[in-house]
Write a protein that holds these residues in place. Sequence first.
Motif, mmCIF file in Angstrom:
data_model
loop_
_atom_site.group_PDB
_atom_site.id
_atom_site.type_symbol
_atom_site.label_atom_id
_atom_site.label_comp_id
_atom_site.label_asym_id
_atom_site.label_seq_id
_atom_site.Cartn_x
_atom_site.Cartn_y
_atom_site.Cartn_z
ATOM 1 N N PRO A 1 61.832 89.124 52.214
ATOM 2 C CA PRO A 1 61.581 90.510 52.621
ATOM 3 C C PRO A 1 61.164 90.578 54.092
ATOM 4 O O PRO A 1 60.456 89.685 54.590
ATOM 5 C CB PRO A 1 60.445 90.949 51.691
ATOM 6 N N ASP B 1 60.013 93.808 45.493
ATOM 7 C CA ASP B 1 60.803 92.779 46.175
ATOM 8 C C ASP B 1 59.916 91.654 46.698
ATOM 9 O O ASP B 1 60.267 90.470 46.604
ATOM 10 C CB ASP B 1 61.598 93.397 47.325
ATOM 11 N N TYR C 1 59.983 87.832 45.362
ATOM 12 C CA TYR C 1 60.263 86.733 46.296
ATOM 13 C C TYR C 1 59.234 85.617 46.132
ATOM 14 O O TYR C 1 59.597 84.437 45.998
ATOM 15 C CB TYR C 1 60.246 87.248 47.735
ATOM 16 N N THR D 1 59.779 98.045 47.597
ATOM 17 C CA THR D 1 59.455 96.973 48.539
ATOM 18 C C THR D 1 58.396 96.044 47.961
ATOM 19 O O THR D 1 58.488 94.816 48.092
ATOM 20 C CB THR D 1 58.959 97.557 49.875
#
Length: 386
Positions: free
Chosen positions: A15, A278, A282, A275
């Motif tokens: 990200p 994400d 990750y 976001t």
Amino acid sequence: PVVKYMYEKMDPSMPGFVFSAGYYLVAATTLGVISSWQDGSRPMEDDAMEGDERGEVDVDSLSVSSDDDIKMQSNGDENEASITTRGGWELGSYLFIGNGLQIVGLQTVPADRAAFLVQLTTVMVPLLSALSEGTLSAVPLQTWIACIIAFIGVIVMGADDGGSSSSSIVSDGSEAMEGALSTGVDRGFPFFDAVDMHQLASSLQLSQGDVLIALAALAYTMHVVRLGAYAPRTTPLKLAASKASTEAFLSVLLVIGLTFIGSTHFPSPEFVSQTGSDVLEYFTTIISAFKEGGMVFHQKDNSIGVSIGAILWTGWVTCAYTIYAQSFGQRRVNPTDSNLIYTTQPLFSSAFAYVLLGETLGFYGYVGAAMIGTALLVVSSSENDS
């Protein structure tokens, strides 16, 4: 281009906010260590000041001190520390906001086009500088003309799609011209007849990514203008270290917040929630891969290796060095002239975008870029005349 390259090579993709937190930490650590080392290697300066207190000026010692150090002696260490801290927080916040907006915008805007949009700072800086003086008459007529040209150029660039459909428009125009010449039929101006004006009109609207990049340009403008006030009052290295530390702190704080939102499903706007998910995904993927032994650093296309390389390059070269160089340069160069020098950045960005990503500007991109370049030339000639 480094960010876009990283997005394409990584699996899983890092990200953008995690990436920025990484390179800001590298930059802050590097500048902090160098600043501390510099503070501990000034015995000659201290001896010169002691000699001055005794009325005995050591000319040789003073001769090796830079103009920056001599200026700072008059301000006092306490005042310098206060200015450095305050300047670091303010300027670092502008850069943090601009960087965040640019990271989000780059996900939908080609790197070369984004680079030109960021160059709106070239006309924003003199405008904001004049407004800070309380009168628009402080802006020369040539600068106003440049602003209009640049604004139109940005709108035209908004019609560019990276060379796909716009390339076909140019191709169609060339075929029409060849047809007119071969048949001897006078079509007036076949190039413009061949351009799909409906497509041009519909694509002139700026996307959300374009707006975010433009807002990032505004944040960078505030940084350049305010840096002109702080830079002459403290040393470049200390100010650069303070700015980088602020950016690193805010970036890490943001990543922690996004991770919290992603793990707790805290009520938030859709973009923030996505976001956060994400970022959490990750970290979860990376941790799981390490536990399973799936991360091998010597592989040619290893994503972690690409990430580390991108973070170190960006942290050392495009972040730490540029923060220091900008703080150093604007001690002697005013904000408007400084920003004119920064206008060479799109040339390098476009070149790297072509080499690393294969991105090219389309027809409207070149037209818009030419108009923005013309605006920069107008501003430059205005500065030279004054």
